[in-house]
Design a protein around this motif. Structure first.
Motif: not given
Length: 243
Positions: A79-84
């Motif tokens: 849930v804390r992941l952002g841009d990839l």
């Protein structure tokens, strides 16, 4: 008056604290070059374009909201992941925040007392369209392209699959992939799948160094100059004889 100013300052600090905590932190990924590859031998669905080589690797970055804290143990951070922004050498996983087309089927970490990664397991799945399907070799939406990164007590490694048939779909540990992630996939070369593996991968806050650009030594420069001068002399000699 002083107490009023102090109260306003305290309120400003409280208002800014969540913003600081929510700041995105970038982590950089780089694997060693692949030491094993297996490429598709047929392409029945027409979407098989990845052909891995041992000169390719996984590289790129992703962000999480807030730095990893000390002494985390097998904590799910999807849930804390952002841009990839990742590449396996053939396929690009790029999105501003994860969405339905790219999901984190696994995102779990442990850290030491300084907040450094000691264990991690990430699996990013790229869909081939909605609604996702599974175990249907005749349906392009049953296929998935994945990047798997892990650092375990046995060592670190990266494993990538392109256009593999997803046999079982389901949520990750946190239940935030809504069944889109692929729990189990088969890489069958006649079905159009390719795969590659690397025996080492790092994820750190420090960007990897750029690839070294070979430079010529002074003696090599001198030799090159002599060869160029000799070539010029040979090129001019016939002109003098003709004249």
């Amino acid at each position: 008056m002083k107490s009023l100013l102090g109260g306003l300052a305290a309120a400003a600090c409280l208002m800014s604290a969540p913003q600081v905590a929510a700041q995105a932190v970038t982590y950089y990924v780089q694997s060693a070059p692949y030491d094993s590859v297996s490429n598709y031998t047929a392409c029945p669905l027409g979407g098989c374009t990845a052909t891995f080589t041992t000169s390719q690797r996984v590289s790129g970055s992703f962000t999480i909201f807030g730095a990893l804290t000390p002494n985390m143990v097998d904590e799910v951070i999807d849930v804390r992941l952002g841009d990839l922004n990742l590449s396996d050498g053939q396929n690009t996983f790029q999105t501003d925040f994860l969405n339905w087309s790219i999901v984190a089927q696994t995102a779990q970490v442990s850290t030491d007392a300084s907040g450094n990664l000691t264990y991690f397991e990430f699996k990013f799945d790229k869909m081939h369209g909605l609604p996702v399907a599974q175990a249907n070799a005749a349906d392009p939406k049953s296929y998935v392209t994945s990047i798997y990164l892990a650092n375990t007590p046995g060592g670190s490694y990266a494993f990538v699959q392109s256009n593999s048939l997803c046999m079982i779909r389901g949520d990750n540990t946190g239940g935030n992939t809504y069944g889109l992630g692929c729990i189990n996939a088969t890489s069958n070369a006649p079905q159009g799948a390719s795969q590659a593996a690397s025996s080492a991968v790092t994820i750190s806050l420090t960007p990897p160094p750029p690839p070294a650009v070979p430079t010529m030594s002074e003696w090599a420069m001198i030799l090159l100059g002599v060869l160029l001068a000799g070539g010029a002399a040979l090129h001019l000699q016939p002109r003098r004889q003709t004249a």
